[in-house]
Design a protein around this motif. Structure first.
Motif, PDB file in Angstrom:
ATOM      1  N   ASP A 110      33.954  49.534  47.147  1.00  0.00           N
ATOM      2  CA  ASP A 110      33.904  48.411  46.213  1.00  0.00           C
ATOM      3  C   ASP A 110      34.826  48.557  45.002  1.00  0.00           C
ATOM      4  O   ASP A 110      34.734  47.767  44.069  1.00  0.00           O
ATOM      5  N   THR A 111      35.712  49.540  45.012  1.00  0.00           N
ATOM      6  CA  THR A 111      36.706  49.646  43.942  1.00  0.00           C
ATOM      7  C   THR A 111      38.010  48.981  44.380  1.00  0.00           C
ATOM      8  O   THR A 111      38.218  48.741  45.575  1.00  0.00           O
ATOM      9  N   PRO A 112      38.899  48.659  43.424  1.00  0.00           N
ATOM     10  CA  PRO A 112      40.095  47.881  43.776  1.00  0.00           C
ATOM     11  C   PRO A 112      41.000  48.535  44.819  1.00  0.00           C
ATOM     12  O   PRO A 112      41.682  47.828  45.574  1.00  0.00           O
ATOM     13  N   GLY A 113      41.043  49.864  44.868  1.00  0.00           N
ATOM     14  CA  GLY A 113      41.940  50.517  45.806  1.00  0.00           C
ATOM     15  C   GLY A 113      41.342  50.849  47.150  1.00  0.00           C
ATOM     16  O   GLY A 113      42.051  51.301  48.055  1.00  0.00           O
ATOM     17  N   TYR A 114      40.048  50.586  47.307  1.00  0.00           N
ATOM     18  CA  TYR A 114      39.340  51.017  48.515  1.00  0.00           C
ATOM     19  C   TYR A 114      39.857  50.261  49.744  1.00  0.00           C
ATOM     20  O   TYR A 114      39.842  49.026  49.777  1.00  0.00           O
ATOM     21  N   VAL A 115      40.329  50.996  50.730  1.00  0.00           N
ATOM     22  CA  VAL A 115      40.875  50.544  52.023  1.00  0.00           C
ATOM     23  C   VAL A 115      42.034  49.546  51.894  1.00  0.00           C
ATOM     24  O   VAL A 115      42.407  48.909  52.881  1.00  0.00           O
ATOM     25  N   LYS A 116      42.634  49.430  50.728  1.00  0.00           N
ATOM     26  CA  LYS A 116      43.797  48.556  50.569  1.00  0.00           C
ATOM     27  C   LYS A 116      45.071  49.351  50.905  1.00  0.00           C
ATOM     28  O   LYS A 116      45.216  50.496  50.487  1.00  0.00           O
ATOM     29  N   PRO A 117      46.011  48.733  51.609  1.00  0.00           N
ATOM     30  CA  PRO A 117      47.231  49.448  52.019  1.00  0.00           C
ATOM     31  C   PRO A 117      48.277  49.466  50.917  1.00  0.00           C
ATOM     32  O   PRO A 117      49.343  48.856  51.025  1.00  0.00           O
ATOM     33  N   TYR A 118      47.996  50.192  49.857  1.00  0.00           N
ATOM     34  CA  TYR A 118      48.870  50.196  48.694  1.00  0.00           C
ATOM     35  C   TYR A 118      49.898  51.320  48.744  1.00  0.00           C
ATOM     36  O   TYR A 118      49.589  52.434  49.181  1.00  0.00           O
ATOM     37  N   ALA A 119      51.086  51.037  48.235  1.00  0.00           N
ATOM     38  CA  ALA A 119      52.056  52.086  47.939  1.00  0.00           C
ATOM     39  C   ALA A 119      51.621  52.792  46.660  1.00  0.00           C
ATOM     40  O   ALA A 119      50.670  52.372  45.989  1.00  0.00           O
ATOM     41  N   ALA A 120      52.330  53.855  46.297  1.00  0.00           N
ATOM     42  CA  ALA A 120      51.855  54.747  45.242  1.00  0.00           C
ATOM     43  C   ALA A 120      51.631  54.033  43.912  1.00  0.00           C
ATOM     44  O   ALA A 120      50.573  54.200  43.286  1.00  0.00           O
ATOM     45  N   ASP A 121      52.585  53.262  43.454  1.00  0.00           N
ATOM     46  CA  ASP A 121      52.433  52.613  42.143  1.00  0.00           C
ATOM     47  C   ASP A 121      51.280  51.619  42.149  1.00  0.00           C
ATOM     48  O   ASP A 121      50.517  51.522  41.168  1.00  0.00           O
ATOM     49  N   GLU A 122      51.129  50.869  43.231  1.00  0.00           N
ATOM     50  CA  GLU A 122      50.018  49.919  43.334  1.00  0.00           C
ATOM     51  C   GLU A 122      48.684  50.656  43.354  1.00  0.00           C
ATOM     52  O   GLU A 122      47.702  50.198  42.746  1.00  0.00           O
ATOM     53  N   LEU A 123      48.653  51.773  44.047  1.00  0.00           N
ATOM     54  CA  LEU A 123      47.408  52.529  44.125  1.00  0.00           C
ATOM     55  C   LEU A 123      47.040  53.104  42.763  1.00  0.00           C
ATOM     56  O   LEU A 123      45.871  53.081  42.369  1.00  0.00           O
ATOM     57  N   ARG A 124      48.026  53.611  42.037  1.00  0.00           N
ATOM     58  CA  ARG A 124      47.744  54.121  40.686  1.00  0.00           C
ATOM     59  C   ARG A 124      47.148  53.016  39.814  1.00  0.00           C
ATOM     60  O   ARG A 124      46.201  53.250  39.046  1.00  0.00           O
TER      61      ARG A 124
END
Length: 215
Positions: A189-203
């Motif tokens: 339930d957090t913004p980065g959970y299971v999202k296919p983000y690159a490094a900057d987006e994930l940070r």
């Protein structure tokens, strides 16, 4: 060649075993039902994999992955893991795990629970915010534009580097989010959970995470 011990042979454990073998590692994999129930998997994986007990997986691994439900933490061998890097892939799902007071009141995290159980090990949080099916399909070579990133969290810098190197080998950039206590930033339930983000987006997603009590 490194031997990777895997305790837990479900969706994540079996996918990590496939990745490990594909990248030239030996695998010693265990589940709660006994080695005889893993014969089909090790036959698929080939000569570099063997089905073992949990104690044997812990002893054999140069690096060990614990990927079991939270209720099984107390069954993870302690002594064979002293001094070793141990990857925790877990998430807290009350509907599966039951209510765990220390996680409900957010005084600890799943990885800290494992570290408490394994005081001599060097626990690193990783592989907990990606769909199991993506582990073997989403990895790309180092330097690929917008390469998918995964977090590492841990209290030991050398252990985090070991896991970051493994992530890179498996096809993912590593984003260090700090100590184990910060692992909540990439839980369900957090913004980065299971999202296919690159490094900057994930940070950015990790920075935007809020505690459950504040949601």
């Amino acid at each position: 060649m490194t031997t990777i011990g895997i305790i837990g042979a479900g969706n994540i454990g079996s996918r990590l075993a496939r990745l490990a073998v594909q990248h030239g590692h030996d695998v010693a994999i265990a589940n709660s039902r006994g080695p005889e129930t893993l014969q089909d998997l090790v036959a698929e994986l080939g000569d570099h994999a063997r089905a073992v007990t949990r104690d044997e997986a812990a002893a054999a691994g140069d690096l060990v992955v614990v990927t079991t439900p939270l209720a099984a933490i107390e069954t993870i061998p302690v002594e064979p893991l002293v001094g070793k890097v141990v990857i925790d892939t877990n998430n807290y799902y009350p509907q599966r795990d039951g209510q765990i007071a220390a996680l409900d009141d957010e005084t600890t995290t799943t990885a800290e629970l494992l570290q408490d159980h394994l005081p001599g090990a060097r626990v690193v949080k990783a592989f907990n915010h990606i769909m199991a099916s993506d582990l073997t399909t989403a990895g790309t070579p180092s330097g690929t534009p917008d390469r998918r990133a995964l977090v590492v969290a841990g209290d030991d810098a050398d252990a985090k580097q070991t896991v970051s190197d493994l992530l890179d080998e498996f096809g993912f950039d590593a984003v260090d989010i700090g100590p184990l206590a910060e692992g909540w930033r990439i839980q369900r339930d957090t913004p980065g959970y299971v999202k296919p983000y690159a490094a900057d987006e994930l940070r950015q997603a990790v920075a935007e995470a809020k505690r459950y009590r504040d949601m």
